[in-house]
Design a protein around this motif. Structure first.
Motif, PDB file in Angstrom:
ATOM      1  N   ALA A 118      46.143  41.017  46.734  1.00 23.90           N
ATOM      2  CA  ALA A 118      47.495  40.490  46.916  1.00 23.90           C
ATOM      3  C   ALA A 118      47.391  38.969  46.953  1.00 23.90           C
ATOM      4  O   ALA A 118      46.439  38.418  47.515  1.00 23.90           O
ATOM      5  N   PHE A 119      48.354  38.317  46.337  1.00 21.75           N
ATOM      6  CA  PHE A 119      48.344  36.861  46.248  1.00 21.75           C
ATOM      7  C   PHE A 119      49.648  36.309  46.788  1.00 21.75           C
ATOM      8  O   PHE A 119      50.722  36.853  46.509  1.00 21.75           O
ATOM      9  N   THR A 120      49.556  35.223  47.544  1.00 20.09           N
ATOM     10  CA  THR A 120      50.745  34.634  48.156  1.00 20.09           C
ATOM     11  C   THR A 120      51.587  33.844  47.164  1.00 20.09           C
ATOM     12  O   THR A 120      52.757  33.578  47.429  1.00 20.09           O
ATOM     13  N   THR A 121      51.018  33.488  46.019  1.00 14.56           N
ATOM     14  CA  THR A 121      51.801  32.824  44.967  1.00 14.56           C
ATOM     15  C   THR A 121      51.428  33.434  43.621  1.00 14.56           C
ATOM     16  O   THR A 121      50.317  33.930  43.430  1.00 14.56           O
ATOM     17  N   LEU A 122      52.361  33.363  42.708  1.00 14.81           N
ATOM     18  CA  LEU A 122      52.106  33.851  41.361  1.00 14.81           C
ATOM     19  C   LEU A 122      51.020  33.008  40.687  1.00 14.81           C
ATOM     20  O   LEU A 122      50.199  33.526  39.939  1.00 14.81           O
ATOM     21  N   GLU A 123      50.995  31.728  40.991  1.00 15.43           N
ATOM     22  CA  GLU A 123      49.979  30.846  40.413  1.00 15.43           C
ATOM     23  C   GLU A 123      48.572  31.295  40.810  1.00 15.43           C
ATOM     24  O   GLU A 123      47.647  31.250  40.002  1.00 15.43           O
ATOM     25  N   LYS A 124      48.395  31.725  42.050  1.00 12.77           N
ATOM     26  CA  LYS A 124      47.077  32.202  42.495  1.00 12.77           C
ATOM     27  C   LYS A 124      46.681  33.483  41.759  1.00 12.77           C
ATOM     28  O   LYS A 124      45.524  33.652  41.391  1.00 12.77           O
TER      29      LYS A 124
ATOM     30  N   VAL B 155      47.667  34.429  38.713  1.00 11.05           N
ATOM     31  CA  VAL B 155      47.368  34.067  37.324  1.00 11.05           C
ATOM     32  C   VAL B 155      46.033  33.339  37.244  1.00 11.05           C
ATOM     33  O   VAL B 155      45.224  33.590  36.345  1.00 11.05           O
ATOM     34  N   SER B 156      45.753  32.462  38.192  1.00  7.30           N
ATOM     35  CA  SER B 156      44.483  31.740  38.200  1.00  7.30           C
ATOM     36  C   SER B 156      43.298  32.700  38.356  1.00  7.30           C
ATOM     37  O   SER B 156      42.265  32.541  37.713  1.00  7.30           O
ATOM     38  N   ALA B 157      43.465  33.710  39.196  1.00  6.75           N
ATOM     39  CA  ALA B 157      42.376  34.653  39.459  1.00  6.75           C
ATOM     40  C   ALA B 157      42.228  35.713  38.377  1.00  6.75           C
ATOM     41  O   ALA B 157      41.113  36.081  38.012  1.00  6.75           O
TER      42      ALA B 157
END
Length: 166
Positions: free
Chosen positions: A104-110, A112-114
Motif C-alpha cells: 500500500a502506498f500513501t501517494t500515487l507517485e510512490k 508508480v515509482s516503486a
C-alpha cells in the motif's frame, strides 16, 4: 500527463483522461469500490467509530493506493445461463520474513515509482484493507522500499490482459 489507474481501461464507463492540472487522488478518502456495495448505508460507511490510531499507524480510513486489477468469474446465474461476475483482485507479493504481503502506498507517485506506470491499482482505506488481508493470513506493507527497475506490469501486459478478459 498524470498517471491514472489502468482499471479504467477495462470499465465500460471509462471517463476521458483527466486534465493536466487535475487531482487524480481520491476526493473523499474512501475506496470508490464502496460506491458499488448494494444497499450499503453511505453515511454509516463514512463514519469512523473506531478508537483513534496508535502512534505511527495511519487512521483507519486513510486512503492508500494498492496494486490490484479486475478479474472475472464465469458462473451460471439462477436460471442456469452463463454469467461473468467482475471482482477486484489484490496483488500479493513475496516478502522474506512476512510471507505474502499486500503493498500500500500513501501517494500515487510512490506506487508508480516503486512498481511502474503500467501497474493497475485501486484506492482503498488502509483499515479495511489490513483487516481483509489479516483474515487471509497476509500483512500490509505501507510505503515499502523495493528494488528499483523491476516492474511486474508492462504496457504490453495490459494489452494482453484486456484481450484475455474481453
Amino acid at each position: 500527463m498524470p498517471i491514472r489507474s489502468r482499471l479504467l481501461d477495462y470499465a465500460e464507463y471509462a471517463e476521458a483522461e483527466p486534465s493536466a492540472g487535475a487531482d487524480t487522488g481520491p476526493a473523499h478518502g474512501r475506496s470508490p469500490l464502496l460506491d458499488y456495495v448494494g444497499g450499503a448505508d453511505a453515511g454509516a460507511l463514512a463514519r469512523d467509530d473506531a478508537a483513534g490510531p496508535k502512534p505511527g499507524v495511519p487512521a483507519y480510513h486513510t486512503a492508500v493506493y494498492v496494486p490490484a486489477h479486475p478479474r472475472y468469474a464465469d458462473i451460471a446465474d439462477a436460471d442456469g445461463r452463463p454469467a461473468r461476475v467482475p471482482f477486484i483482485a489484490y496483488e500479493l507479493f513475496a516478502h522474506p520474513s512476512d510471507g505474502s504481503v499486500a503493498l500500500a502506498f500513501t501517494t500515487l507517485e510512490k506506487l508508480v515509482s516503486a512498481l511502474g506506470p503500467a501497474q493497475p491499482w485501486i484506492a482503498a482505506s488502509i483499515g479495511p484493507l489490513a483487516e481483509g488481508m489479516r483474515e487471509h493470513g497476509a500483512r500490509v506493507r505501507l510505503d515499502p522500499e523495493l528494488a528499483p527497475g523491476h516492474h511486474n506490469w508492462q504496457r504490453a501486459d495490459l494489452a494482453a490482459y484486456a484481450r484475455e478478459v474481453s
